[in-house]
Each structure stands twice: as C-alpha cells, then as structure tokens.
Design an enzyme around this catalytic site. Structure first.
Site, PDB file in Angstrom:
ATOM      1  N   HIS A 160     -11.896   5.399  -8.288  1.00  0.00           N
ATOM      2  CA  HIS A 160     -11.229   4.177  -8.744  1.00  0.00           C
ATOM      3  C   HIS A 160     -11.523   3.850 -10.196  1.00  0.00           C
ATOM      4  O   HIS A 160     -10.837   3.033 -10.804  1.00  0.00           O
ATOM      5  CB  HIS A 160     -11.647   3.003  -7.848  1.00  0.00           C
ATOM      6  CG  HIS A 160     -11.119   3.138  -6.464  1.00  0.00           C
ATOM      7  ND1 HIS A 160      -9.940   2.547  -6.050  1.00  0.00           N
ATOM      8  CD2 HIS A 160     -11.557   3.851  -5.399  1.00  0.00           C
ATOM      9  CE1 HIS A 160      -9.700   2.874  -4.795  1.00  0.00           C
ATOM     10  NE2 HIS A 160     -10.676   3.663  -4.373  1.00  0.00           N
ATOM     11  N   ASP A 361     -11.156   0.512 -18.057  1.00  0.00           N
ATOM     12  CA  ASP A 361     -10.876   0.080 -16.682  1.00  0.00           C
ATOM     13  C   ASP A 361     -10.116   1.197 -15.992  1.00  0.00           C
ATOM     14  O   ASP A 361      -9.205   1.791 -16.603  1.00  0.00           O
ATOM     15  CB  ASP A 361      -9.999  -1.186 -16.714  1.00  0.00           C
ATOM     16  CG  ASP A 361     -10.308  -2.138 -15.564  1.00  0.00           C
ATOM     17  OD1 ASP A 361     -10.838  -1.681 -14.542  1.00  0.00           O
ATOM     18  OD2 ASP A 361     -10.004  -3.337 -15.699  1.00  0.00           O
TER      19      ASP A 361
HETATM   20  C1  GDG Z   1     -12.090  -1.318  -9.421  1.00  0.00           C
HETATM   21  C2  GDG Z   1     -11.858  -0.670 -10.795  1.00  0.00           C
HETATM   22  C3  GDG Z   1      -9.421  -0.523 -10.277  1.00  0.00           C
HETATM   23  C4  GDG Z   1     -10.994 -10.938  -9.039  1.00  0.00           C
HETATM   24  N1  GDG Z   1     -11.488 -12.168  -9.239  1.00  0.00           N
HETATM   25  C5  GDG Z   1     -11.208 -12.880  -8.147  1.00  0.00           C
HETATM   26  C6  GDG Z   1     -10.531 -12.051  -7.253  1.00  0.00           C
HETATM   27  N2  GDG Z   1     -10.417 -10.869  -7.827  1.00  0.00           N
HETATM   28  C7  GDG Z   1      -9.695  -9.718  -7.221  1.00  0.00           C
HETATM   29  C8  GDG Z   1      -8.407  -9.512  -7.981  1.00  0.00           C
HETATM   30  C9  GDG Z   1      -8.152  -8.030  -7.763  1.00  0.00           C
HETATM   31  C10 GDG Z   1      -9.567  -7.462  -7.642  1.00  0.00           C
HETATM   32  O1  GDG Z   1     -10.451  -8.545  -7.346  1.00  0.00           O
HETATM   33  C11 GDG Z   1     -10.045  -6.847  -8.947  1.00  0.00           C
HETATM   34  O2  GDG Z   1      -9.433  -5.616  -9.131  1.00  0.00           O
HETATM   35  P1  GDG Z   1      -9.411  -4.903 -10.547  1.00  0.00           P
HETATM   36  O3  GDG Z   1      -8.560  -3.694 -10.428  1.00  0.00           O
HETATM   37  O4  GDG Z   1      -8.878  -5.827 -11.583  1.00  0.00           O
HETATM   38  O5  GDG Z   1     -10.914  -4.559 -10.953  1.00  0.00           O
HETATM   39  P2  GDG Z   1     -12.276  -4.022 -10.213  1.00  0.00           P
HETATM   40  O6  GDG Z   1     -12.835  -5.025  -9.310  1.00  0.00           O
HETATM   41  O7  GDG Z   1     -13.175  -3.632 -11.341  1.00  0.00           O
HETATM   42  O8  GDG Z   1     -11.836  -2.735  -9.371  1.00  0.00           O
HETATM   43  C12 GDG Z   1     -10.463  -0.993 -11.295  1.00  0.00           C
HETATM   44  C13 GDG Z   1      -9.757  -1.036  -8.885  1.00  0.00           C
HETATM   45  O9  GDG Z   1     -11.101  -0.725  -8.514  1.00  0.00           O
HETATM   46  C14 GDG Z   1      -8.814  -0.467  -7.826  1.00  0.00           C
HETATM   47  O10 GDG Z   1      -8.773   0.917  -7.845  1.00  0.00           O
HETATM   48  O11 GDG Z   1      -8.172  -1.029 -10.665  1.00  0.00           O
HETATM   49  O12 GDG Z   1     -10.234  -0.367 -12.528  1.00  0.00           O
HETATM   50  O13 GDG Z   1     -12.840  -1.112 -11.736  1.00  0.00           O
HETATM   51  O14 GDG Z   1      -7.466  -7.827  -6.558  1.00  0.00           O
HETATM   52  O15 GDG Z   1      -7.414 -10.348  -7.480  1.00  0.00           O
HETATM   53  N3  GDG Z   1     -10.105 -12.457  -6.052  1.00  0.00           N
HETATM   54  C15 GDG Z   1     -10.374 -13.742  -5.715  1.00  0.00           C
HETATM   55  N4  GDG Z   1     -11.025 -14.614  -6.531  1.00  0.00           N
HETATM   56  C16 GDG Z   1     -11.456 -14.218  -7.760  1.00  0.00           C
HETATM   57  O16 GDG Z   1     -12.043 -15.021  -8.507  1.00  0.00           O
HETATM   58  N5  GDG Z   1      -9.960 -14.182  -4.530  1.00  0.00           N
END
Ligand code: GDG
Length: 501
Positions: A160, A361
């Site tokens: 990821h 990212d």
């Molecule tokens: C890893 C990789 C890759 C965030 N803050 C809150 C919240 N979130 C949820 C978001 C989103 C998820 O968490 C975050 O996903 P991201 O992709 O932006 O980033 P990572 O957590 O670093 O994920 C990344 C991912 O895996 C998938 O393969 O894209 O690059 O680092 O869904 O909505 N959800 C809630 N409150 C928050 O304050 N409910």
C-alpha cells in the site's frame, strides 16, 4: 471458486472496518462478496510468555460467508516487529526518509519470527483451493515462509505504500533477504507504474533479478509478475453527501480549504501550513475570506519519529494564526483528533478546496473521497501533491510540488478563482477515473491476475532469456550472484523497453 484468505497486519470486525476508512473498507467489501477469511493481529498485546500458537488463534464466524482468524502479539513482538522493523525501518525508508530509519539489532529477527508464527498459524487454516492475498510491508516474508512449509496455493502481495528508488531501498541492511522474500510471491501489486519501475530496478540491483520475455521478473529461480493496481474507493459511499451540510459550514462564511491526514511525517503537514501562510502573505485580499481546516488524527504515537510533528504543527498554526488572524477570523483550524466517517463526506462537500500535499504517499484515498463527495453542479477543486500515487491517475487535480510553497500558494489562488465550467469539467473527468478504478475493480483485477500468475507458475516453463536490465552495472566482486554463470554487466546493452517500466 475457492476461498480468499486476506492476510494483513491488523484485522478488524467487518462492520467496523467499513467505518474505519482506508483499505479496510475494500477488504471488508471483498469478504462480503466472496467466501473467505481475514487473518492477522487482533490489536491485543500480551505478556511475552503468554503466546501459544494453538490456543491463541481465534476464529470468529461473521454473519456472511466469511470469518476472521486472529492472533495477539507479545510485548516484544509489538516493540520490535510492529513499532520497530515495520514502522521505524520499512515505513520511513519506503517513504524516502532514510534519516528517520532506526536500523536496530534485533528488529529484523523479530520481524521474521512474527511472520513465521503467522505462517505456522495459517498452515492449519489453508485449504487446497484457497487463494492467499497478503497485504503490506509488515508481512513481506510471509509467502517465503509458507512456501518453505510446502504451500503451493496462489499467493499475492499488495504493497500500500510507495516503493523507494533502488538506491534508497539498498540502504536497508537486510535488502537481500527482503528481495528473496518478495520473489516468493506469484504476483506483487503496487500502487503506481513508478513503483513498479522502482521495484524491478531494486530487484536487478540487489539480487540481479531480470525481466523475462513474457514480462515476468525472475529472481532466485522464482518467476513473478509485478504490476500496478491503483487502490480505489467506493464512490457511492460519498456521492450521497448532504448538499447543505449546515453543521460544517465555516462560522464566518469564509471559503473552506480542507485537509484530512493521519498525523504522519509523510503527509507534509508543516509544508502545507507554510504554503497556506505564504498564500495569505502573497495574496492579502483573501485574508478573512478563507480558512484552512486540518483534521489530523494522531497515529503511532509511541514511535519516536512521530513525537515532534504534533508540537511542530501546533507551533506553526499558532504562528500563522498570530501573524494573520483577527479577533473574528482564525485562518487555521487545526483539529488533533479523528472525525466520524459519516461526517467526513459533509466536511469534504462543504469545502471549496481539498488540500492533499503529502511528501510521499502510496495513493492518498482522501483525495478520491473528497472528489467523490462534491456537488456535481458546483464542485470544489482538489490540490494534490505530485508525490502522492494518486497524482498518476488524478491528472485533472491541480498538481503541485509540496516543497515549493510559492507554487502551492499560487494553486490555492487558482482553485479559488477557477470558474464553474472548468471546475465541472475537471470534476467529471476525475469522477470518471474514480468510478472506473473503484474498490471492486481493484480487488477483481488483482485476484484475476493472481490466479493467472499462479497458473503460469504451475504450467509454464518460460524462456529464461532476459530482455533487459535497466542500466550498466559495475562488477561487484564481493557479491554472490544468484544466477551462476551470469556475468555482471553482461546484458545491460539492450535498449528494449519493458511494458512494466
Ligand atoms: C495507506 C497509505 C494508501 C483519515 N482521517 C480520518 C479518517 N481517515 C480515513 C480516510 C481514508 C483513510 O483514513 C486514509 O487513507 P489514505 O490513503 O489517505 O492514507 P493512509 O492511512 O496513510 O493509508 C496510502 C492507503 O494505505 C490505501 O492503500 O492510499 O498511501 O499510506 O479512508 O477517510 N476517517 C475518519 N476520521 C478521520 O479523522 N473517520
């Protein structure tokens, strides 16, 4: 159709997974649509003497056709495997932060032993028709451990996070062991084409891996496929955002710029705050008319490299608010906790700009969620870092270099001034990508490719002639080459470009 066994570091209740966001949603959706099992750590940490493989494995049936199988970690495992090797070596190095990596004795040994323990537990569960899908950097050695125990089922791996440039990867003392472990999979899925190129380059540099005529990569007498499968969201979770979202309108009527990022050094939050400060400095007419709302839930607080970020952000937001704020206007709303998922889409929808500027990212799902939440008749504008995997797909966002505060400040101005017809055009093109590459397409395409790759392993004797290595290699007299008879640097002259690079 056999079962799908999903293996990831953390496992959660399928209903809660949908609320958690991120890739847990995709895994939960997959396990609702197909019989399977989700295997991994249950989040509990027990005393060191308390682990007994048999007794600790908990199998929970869930309402559908799938179940959960979980194990606890011991205190030492949690320290050395999870906080240590996974999050203080692999995470920083894969995000290009060698300066934050802690190469400590003992981390790697425990990382392997947890993977061995997971493999032993899995052996009791695997049936002949099962397909195994391993997720993320915590579990790179798992397939090699399973193969050593005689498992012949298809085993795929999805990473990821980004793959760093080969020269950075090579700095990990155990890079050869990691390369050997990666080569044991039938298929490695990565977020972007750039990651695919980096991984192939690394396998070439680290262990003289090479690309075969049929597109597979050969290393250690294994042949595997390495391809990009950009992870997506289910846009339907977001398109129903409330059109008015009264509770989340900015109290002073200013236009909102929103950021939602885990509090992680890879997310570029200080750079984001500085770029916003630069915007207020450079374009004073916008003061009082915009606010930056940054939601930053804390993560991995016991990892040393994470302790400074919070203080750094508090100091920066305080400085910018002190410098530009008025009694009735606070430029940065910085919220150090998570927002409920069903509120997120309304927050996204009520924001004129989505501001996603990680320094590195894997994908950045938040950018996709922001776009999917917009009003199709009056959408907001995403500003996206060129160093997020999502930038390879979301080319109609405003793409910026997050290290360049001036360029990012100018992008904020461009977004605020963009006319409605351009916003709608961009939104439509972005939504087209998001709908095409949704979670279902992601898992479907990965699993189809995995089953085909495993079939190739079982049936095909592929030609071993390499079609390229990517660049000249100087002879390395001390290095043990894995393919006896191969002369270092012998096949670098081929200019043929692989479909993978
Ligand atoms: C890893 C990789 C890759 C965030 N803050 C809150 C919240 N979130 C949820 C978001 C989103 C998820 O968490 C975050 O996903 P991201 O992709 O932006 O980033 P990572 O957590 O670093 O994920 C990344 C991912 O895996 C998938 O393969 O894209 O690059 O680092 O869904 O909505 N959800 C809630 N409150 C928050 O304050 N409910």
């Amino acid at each position: 159709m056999g079962r799908i066994i999903v293996i990831s570091n953390r496992v959660m209740d399928l209903r809660k997974a949908t609320q958690a966001g991120g890739v847990a949603v995709a895994i939960a959706d997959l396990l609702k649509s197909r019989p399977g099992l989700w295997f991994g750590w249950n989040g509990k940490v027990v005393e060191d003497g308390d682990v007994r493989d048999e007794a600790d494995l908990k199998i929970v049936k869930t309402p559908g056709r799938s179940g959960l199988a979980t194990l606890p970690l011991t205190v030492e495992e949690h320290r050395d495997y999870y906080l240590g090797y996974s999050n203080s070596v692999l995470w920083p190095v894969f995000h290009n932060r060698l300066d934050l990596a802690r190469f400590e004795a003992g981390f790697y040994a425990r990382y392997r032993s947890v993977n061995q323990r997971f493999a032993r537990a899995l052996l009791k569960l695997i049936q002949p028709d099962d397909v195994l899908w391993v997720h993320d950097y915590h579990l790179i050695p798992l397939a090699a451990e399973l193969r050593a125990a005689g498992v012949t089922n298809p085993i795929g791996f999805y990473l990821h996070i980004p793959v760093p440039p080969s020269q950075v990867f090579l700095a990990i003392p155990e890079h050869r062991e990691l390369a050997r472990a990666l080569a044991a999979y039938d298929l490695i899925g990565l977020q972007t084409r750039a990651d695919v190129a980096n991984l192939i380059q690394f396998l070439e540099d680290s262990v003289s891996g090479r690309i075969l005529q049929d597109g597979r990569v050969s290393a250690f007498d294994h042949r595997l496929r390495i391809e990009s499968f950009p992870v997506g969201i289910d846009p339907n979770d977001f398109t129903a955002a409330s059109p008015t979202a009264p509770l989340v309108q900015s109290s002073d009527g200013a236009q909102r710029i929103v950021g939602v990022d885990r509090l992680d050094y890879s997310k570029g939050l200080p750079e984001k705050f500085r770029a916003f400060g630069r915007f207020l400095e450079k374009y004073p007419k916008y003061r009082r008319n915009v606010v930056l709302s940054q939601i930053a839930p804390p993560t991995r607080e016991s990892v040393e490299a994470y302790t400074d970020i919070r203080q750094q952000l508090e100091a920066l937001s305080g400085k910018i608010n002190g410098m530009f704020g008025e009694l009735d206007w606070v430029p940065i709303h910085y919220i150090y906790r998570s927002a409920p998922r069903d509120r997120l889409r309304d927050i996204y929808r009520s924001s004129h700009i989505g501001f996603f500027t990680p320094l590195r990212d894997g994908m950045n799902l938040v950018a996709k969620e922001y776009i999917a939440s917009q009003d199709p008749n009056d959408p907001g504008v995403p500003i996206l870092s060129r160093f997020a995997g999502a930038a390879e797909q979301l080319v109609d966002a405003l793409i910026v270099n997050p290290y360049n505060a001036d360029e990012t400040a100018d992008a904020i101005k461009t977004a605020l001034e963009m006319d409605k017809s351009e916003r709608i055009d961009r939104y439509n093109r972005l939504m087209n990508v998001i709908r095409t590459y949704d979670t279902a397409a992601w898992s479907r395409s990965f699993l189809a490719k995995l089953e085909a790759a495993a079939e190739e392993r079982a049936t095909l004797i592929a030609p071993m002639t390499p079609i390229r290595t990517s660049r000249p290699k100087a002879p390395r007299p001390t290095e043990t080459l894995i393919r006896p008879g191969r002369k270092p640097g012998a096949d670098h002259q081929s200019a043929h470009k692989s479909s993978l690079s």
